[in-house]
Design a protein around this motif. Structure first.
Motif, PDB file in Angstrom:
ATOM      1  N   ASP A 110       0.678  -1.319   0.189  1.00  0.00           N
ATOM      2  CA  ASP A 110      -0.538  -0.056  -0.282  1.00  0.00           C
ATOM      3  C   ASP A 110       0.542   1.354   0.014  1.00  0.00           C
ATOM      4  OD1 ASP A 110      -1.981  -1.696  -0.049  1.00  0.00           O
ATOM      5  OD2 ASP A 110      -2.032  -2.035   2.425  1.00  0.00           O
ATOM      6  N   ILE A 111       1.651   1.257  -0.305  1.00  0.00           N
ATOM      7  CA  ILE A 111       3.281   2.624   0.402  1.00  0.00           C
ATOM      8  C   ILE A 111       3.504   2.425  -0.720  1.00  0.00           C
ATOM      9  CG2 ILE A 111       4.646   3.511   1.162  1.00  0.00           C
ATOM     10  CD1 ILE A 111       4.567   1.628   4.033  1.00  0.00           C
ATOM     11  N   LYS A 112       3.627   1.315  -1.506  1.00  0.00           N
ATOM     12  CA  LYS A 112       4.177   1.564  -2.893  1.00  0.00           C
ATOM     13  C   LYS A 112       2.885   1.394  -3.629  1.00  0.00           C
ATOM     14  CE  LYS A 112       5.899  -0.085  -6.233  1.00  0.00           C
ATOM     15  NZ  LYS A 112       5.866   0.923  -7.720  1.00  0.00           N
ATOM     16  N   GLN A 113       2.232   2.180  -3.417  1.00  0.00           N
ATOM     17  CA  GLN A 113       0.468   2.719  -3.872  1.00  0.00           C
ATOM     18  C   GLN A 113       0.821   3.786  -4.267  1.00  0.00           C
ATOM     19  OE1 GLN A 113      -2.007   0.935  -6.567  1.00  0.00           O
ATOM     20  NE2 GLN A 113      -1.035   3.072  -6.722  1.00  0.00           N
ATOM     21  N   PHE A 114       1.195   4.195  -3.075  1.00  0.00           N
ATOM     22  CA  PHE A 114       0.953   5.952  -2.900  1.00  0.00           C
ATOM     23  C   PHE A 114       1.977   6.848  -3.266  1.00  0.00           C
ATOM     24  CE2 PHE A 114       2.178   9.133   0.139  1.00  0.00           C
ATOM     25  CZ  PHE A 114       1.273  10.060   0.104  1.00  0.00           C
ATOM     26  N   MET A 115       3.266   6.095  -3.740  1.00  0.00           N
ATOM     27  CA  MET A 115       4.316   6.294  -3.403  1.00  0.00           C
ATOM     28  C   MET A 115       4.007   6.522  -5.469  1.00  0.00           C
ATOM     29  SD  MET A 115       5.863   7.166  -0.648  1.00  0.00           S
ATOM     30  CE  MET A 115       8.100   8.042  -1.800  1.00  0.00           C
ATOM     31  N   ASP A 116       3.817   6.004  -5.936  1.00  0.00           N
ATOM     32  CA  ASP A 116       2.880   5.136  -7.514  1.00  0.00           C
ATOM     33  C   ASP A 116       2.294   6.364  -7.664  1.00  0.00           C
ATOM     34  OD1 ASP A 116       4.860   3.249  -7.872  1.00  0.00           O
ATOM     35  OD2 ASP A 116       3.269   1.896  -7.756  1.00  0.00           O
ATOM     36  N   TRP A 117       1.294   6.418  -6.872  1.00  0.00           N
ATOM     37  CA  TRP A 117       0.711   7.536  -6.771  1.00  0.00           C
ATOM     38  C   TRP A 117       1.621   9.059  -7.017  1.00  0.00           C
ATOM     39  CZ3 TRP A 117      -3.356   5.619  -2.879  1.00  0.00           C
ATOM     40  CH2 TRP A 117      -4.450   4.994  -4.001  1.00  0.00           C
ATOM     41  N   CYS A 118       2.377   9.551  -6.317  1.00  0.00           N
ATOM     42  CA  CYS A 118       2.930  10.392  -5.891  1.00  0.00           C
ATOM     43  C   CYS A 118       3.267  10.863  -7.417  1.00  0.00           C
ATOM     44  CB  CYS A 118       4.336  10.557  -4.765  1.00  0.00           C
ATOM     45  SG  CYS A 118       3.456  10.185  -3.239  1.00  0.00           S
ATOM     46  N   VAL A 119       3.879  10.168  -7.944  1.00  0.00           N
ATOM     47  CA  VAL A 119       4.970   9.713  -9.311  1.00  0.00           C
ATOM     48  C   VAL A 119       4.031   9.804 -10.499  1.00  0.00           C
ATOM     49  CG1 VAL A 119       6.432   8.559 -11.011  1.00  0.00           C
ATOM     50  CG2 VAL A 119       6.911   8.474  -9.036  1.00  0.00           C
ATOM     51  N   GLU A 120       2.997   9.628 -10.215  1.00  0.00           N
ATOM     52  CA  GLU A 120       1.769   9.992 -11.117  1.00  0.00           C
ATOM     53  C   GLU A 120       1.087  11.859 -11.198  1.00  0.00           C
ATOM     54  OE1 GLU A 120      -1.406   7.764 -11.423  1.00  0.00           O
ATOM     55  OE2 GLU A 120      -0.229   5.365 -10.704  1.00  0.00           O
ATOM     56  N   GLY A 121       1.707  12.324 -10.041  1.00  0.00           N
ATOM     57  CA  GLY A 121       1.473  13.823  -9.839  1.00  0.00           C
ATOM     58  C   GLY A 121      -0.385  14.227  -9.567  1.00  0.00           C
ATOM     59  N   ALA A 122      -0.745  15.159  -9.857  1.00  0.00           N
ATOM     60  CA  ALA A 122      -1.493  15.697  -9.205  1.00  0.00           C
ATOM     61  C   ALA A 122      -3.242  15.299  -9.041  1.00  0.00           C
ATOM     62  CB  ALA A 122      -2.047  17.090  -9.514  1.00  0.00           C
ATOM     63  N   SER A 123      -3.232  13.904 -10.770  1.00  0.00           N
ATOM     64  CA  SER A 123      -4.551  13.261 -10.980  1.00  0.00           C
ATOM     65  C   SER A 123      -4.280  12.748  -9.455  1.00  0.00           C
ATOM     66  CB  SER A 123      -4.755  12.960 -12.158  1.00  0.00           C
ATOM     67  OG  SER A 123      -3.400  11.763 -11.687  1.00  0.00           O
ATOM     68  N   THR A 124      -3.729  11.521  -8.989  1.00  0.00           N
ATOM     69  CA  THR A 124      -3.840  11.639  -7.835  1.00  0.00           C
ATOM     70  C   THR A 124      -4.276  11.982  -6.393  1.00  0.00           C
ATOM     71  OG1 THR A 124      -1.528  10.978  -7.295  1.00  0.00           O
ATOM     72  CG2 THR A 124      -2.654   9.597  -9.153  1.00  0.00           C
ATOM     73  N   TYR A 125      -4.083  12.976  -6.417  1.00  0.00           N
ATOM     74  CA  TYR A 125      -4.564  13.863  -4.958  1.00  0.00           C
ATOM     75  C   TYR A 125      -5.492  13.276  -4.326  1.00  0.00           C
ATOM     76  CZ  TYR A 125      -1.221  17.340  -5.939  1.00  0.00           C
ATOM     77  OH  TYR A 125       0.217  18.527  -6.688  1.00  0.00           O
ATOM     78  N   PRO A 126      -6.175  13.056  -4.852  1.00  0.00           N
ATOM     79  CA  PRO A 126      -8.075  12.540  -4.521  1.00  0.00           C
ATOM     80  C   PRO A 126      -7.684  11.101  -3.503  1.00  0.00           C
ATOM     81  CG  PRO A 126      -8.760  13.533  -6.227  1.00  0.00           C
ATOM     82  CD  PRO A 126      -6.658  13.432  -5.840  1.00  0.00           C
ATOM     83  N   GLN A 127      -7.244  10.391  -4.040  1.00  0.00           N
ATOM     84  CA  GLN A 127      -6.270   8.563  -3.770  1.00  0.00           C
ATOM     85  C   GLN A 127      -5.517   8.970  -2.441  1.00  0.00           C
ATOM     86  OE1 GLN A 127      -6.938   9.430  -7.067  1.00  0.00           O
ATOM     87  NE2 GLN A 127      -6.372   8.445  -8.116  1.00  0.00           N
ATOM     88  N   ARG A 128      -4.599  10.128  -3.018  1.00  0.00           N
ATOM     89  CA  ARG A 128      -3.341  10.184  -1.736  1.00  0.00           C
ATOM     90  C   ARG A 128      -4.166  10.449  -0.666  1.00  0.00           C
ATOM     91  NH1 ARG A 128       1.443  13.547  -4.735  1.00  0.00           N
ATOM     92  NH2 ARG A 128       0.087  13.239  -6.490  1.00  0.00           N
ATOM     93  N   LYS A 129      -5.149  11.424  -0.358  1.00  0.00           N
ATOM     94  CA  LYS A 129      -5.839  12.088   0.440  1.00  0.00           C
ATOM     95  C   LYS A 129      -6.693  10.916   1.282  1.00  0.00           C
ATOM     96  CE  LYS A 129      -9.196  16.124   1.643  1.00  0.00           C
ATOM     97  NZ  LYS A 129     -10.108  15.507   2.091  1.00  0.00           N
TER      98      LYS A 129
END
Length: 146
Positions: free
Chosen positions: A62-81
């Protein structure tokens, strides 16, 4: 830039853990000089986040998923939040539970101090709940409410 040994010391983590994180792709942009990992401020901040998420109970996948979202950029803010909010809510619930446990221990410490002082539990029992000192009564009530 920091070496893996320096980062290991700074964070109190085994070098093997840092290598594992790297192999899991948690530092996607880490620079290597002649095959040697170099930790920049970006990796240091990522490591702070990784350790926070790990301590919050999140699994590496799940941390890996979070870090992948960080790399993907702003479109993943909702998932990260959302992920961060779920962890925060889980920890807040755990804190409520642990405070109940702590209050029971506080109450019992006071209880047995008094029982020792009086040589019996009888007088202490008669104080529960209205005759308890205010702080002990609050601890008692928190520990005994669901």
């Amino acid at each position: 830039m920091y070496t893996i040994g320096q980062v290991s010391q700074m964070f109190g983590l085994p070098i093997s853990t840092l290598r594992y994180y790297d192999k899991q792709g948690l530092f996607p942009n880490m620079e290597r000089v002649s095959g040697i990992r170099k930790f920049s401020d970006t990796e240091m901040e990522a490591l702070r986040v990784i350790e926070c998420l790990k301590k919050s109970g999140l699994e590496i996948k799940d941390i890996k998923q979070f870090m992948d979202w960080c790399v993907e950029g702003a479109s993943t803010y909702p998932q990260r939040k959302s992920l961060i909010e779920k962890q925060r809510e889980r920890l807040e619930a755990e804190l409520v539970h642990m405070n109940k446990v702590l209050d029971m221990l506080k109450f019992k410490c006071w209880y047995y101090e008094q029982a020792t002082r009086y040589g019996s539990e009888d007088q202490v029992q008669s104080m529960i709940p209205d005759g308890l000192p205010e702080d002990v009564r609050r601890a008692y009530e928190n520990a005994h409410h669901d």
